[in-house]
Design a protein around this motif. Sequence first.
Motif, PDB file in Angstrom:
ATOM      1  N   HIS A 205       0.846  -1.185   0.000  1.00  0.00           N
ATOM      2  CA  HIS A 205       0.000   0.000   0.000  1.00  0.00           C
ATOM      3  C   HIS A 205       0.887   1.243   0.000  1.00  0.00           C
ATOM      4  CE1 HIS A 205      -2.976  -2.969   0.926  1.00  0.00           C
ATOM      5  NE2 HIS A 205      -2.408  -3.239   2.081  1.00  0.00           N
ATOM      6  N   PHE A 206       0.571   2.190  -0.876  1.00  0.00           N
ATOM      7  CA  PHE A 206       1.385   3.379  -1.026  1.00  0.00           C
ATOM      8  C   PHE A 206       0.548   4.607  -0.683  1.00  0.00           C
ATOM      9  CE2 PHE A 206       2.957   0.214  -4.074  1.00  0.00           C
ATOM     10  CZ  PHE A 206       4.270   0.091  -3.632  1.00  0.00           C
ATOM     11  N   GLN A 207       1.144   5.475   0.113  1.00  0.00           N
ATOM     12  CA  GLN A 207       0.458   6.688   0.541  1.00  0.00           C
ATOM     13  C   GLN A 207       0.039   7.536  -0.656  1.00  0.00           C
ATOM     14  OE1 GLN A 207       0.003   7.095   3.777  1.00  0.00           O
ATOM     15  NE2 GLN A 207      -0.839   9.159   3.930  1.00  0.00           N
ATOM     16  N   GLU A 208       0.872   7.558  -1.719  1.00  0.00           N
ATOM     17  CA  GLU A 208       0.566   8.377  -2.883  1.00  0.00           C
ATOM     18  C   GLU A 208      -0.730   7.930  -3.558  1.00  0.00           C
ATOM     19  OE1 GLU A 208       3.389   6.869  -2.322  1.00  0.00           O
ATOM     20  OE2 GLU A 208       4.820   8.481  -1.915  1.00  0.00           O
ATOM     21  N   SER A 209      -0.923   6.610  -3.657  1.00  0.00           N
ATOM     22  CA  SER A 209      -2.136   6.108  -4.299  1.00  0.00           C
ATOM     23  C   SER A 209      -3.370   6.455  -3.478  1.00  0.00           C
ATOM     24  CB  SER A 209      -2.047   4.600  -4.503  1.00  0.00           C
ATOM     25  OG  SER A 209      -2.005   3.920  -3.258  1.00  0.00           O
TER      26      SER A 209
END
Length: 268
Positions: A205-209
């Motif tokens: 999981h990526f904060q940007e997404s």
Amino acid sequence: MLVGQVFLIAYEGPRCQFSDTQELFAKVRALYDFGWETRPLTILQSLVLMTVFPQKVNEPKGQAYFVGHAVSIAYKVGLHRDPANLHSKPSVCHLRKRLWWTLFIRERTLLLDQGTPWIIDNTDYDVPMITIDDFCLPDVCHDAGTQSPLVDLNYISRQRKIAIMWIERAKLAVILGQLPPISVRISESNSSIFEKPSLQSGLPHFQESFNDTAKGLERWHRNVAPELDFAQLSSPAAWAGDHELYLQCTTLKLLYHTVKFQLAVLLD
């Protein structure tokens, strides 16, 4: 009959006498388990309707079980592909799109409740977003002599609002699918410890997404169909005279705030 009775009980409560819904559900299950129906689309429609019957979250063959079977059948019959490529009649294409997006919304909302990973991946399908034309609403025709409408305009307006709310719910379901499901464990009644919601996906999981998804949700909120007036949806009491409109309105609001909660947990 089963789904109709479930909603009648919700509306009428103890004022009306109904047959045992559990017994009726058992009959529906028996017809499905014994393979009474053989037409795939009819089986798919029946499975989606069966998910409306409330069951325990830990039921081995509960709502998630039925929606999983429905998704499997949808893939087998190619419901996840753009119906325009099938060169079928427009009415068939509209039906396939309505059925796919009904299943998509049901899968997203059910598995969100279950806290389990999505079955339908956002890269699995190429069905275009459902539009108002896919609902095949009646046209406004006028009497040649009096020029008065032959169809109740209030009826058309009501049906159009329901269809638009359904479209907006499908758009929210797509946004929801960009996030991993969250499982919230309910502590024992005598426990004072709050457990943080946990992600139910093996993917990174990526904060940007998540930030991109938050922006997409805000764009949805800004661009919601003007016929609905989302500010008006904040006061569903105004719709209380029409049970179906009220149900559609509150369901749309609930899904919107659910996605907002989901994002708030992930961005925390």
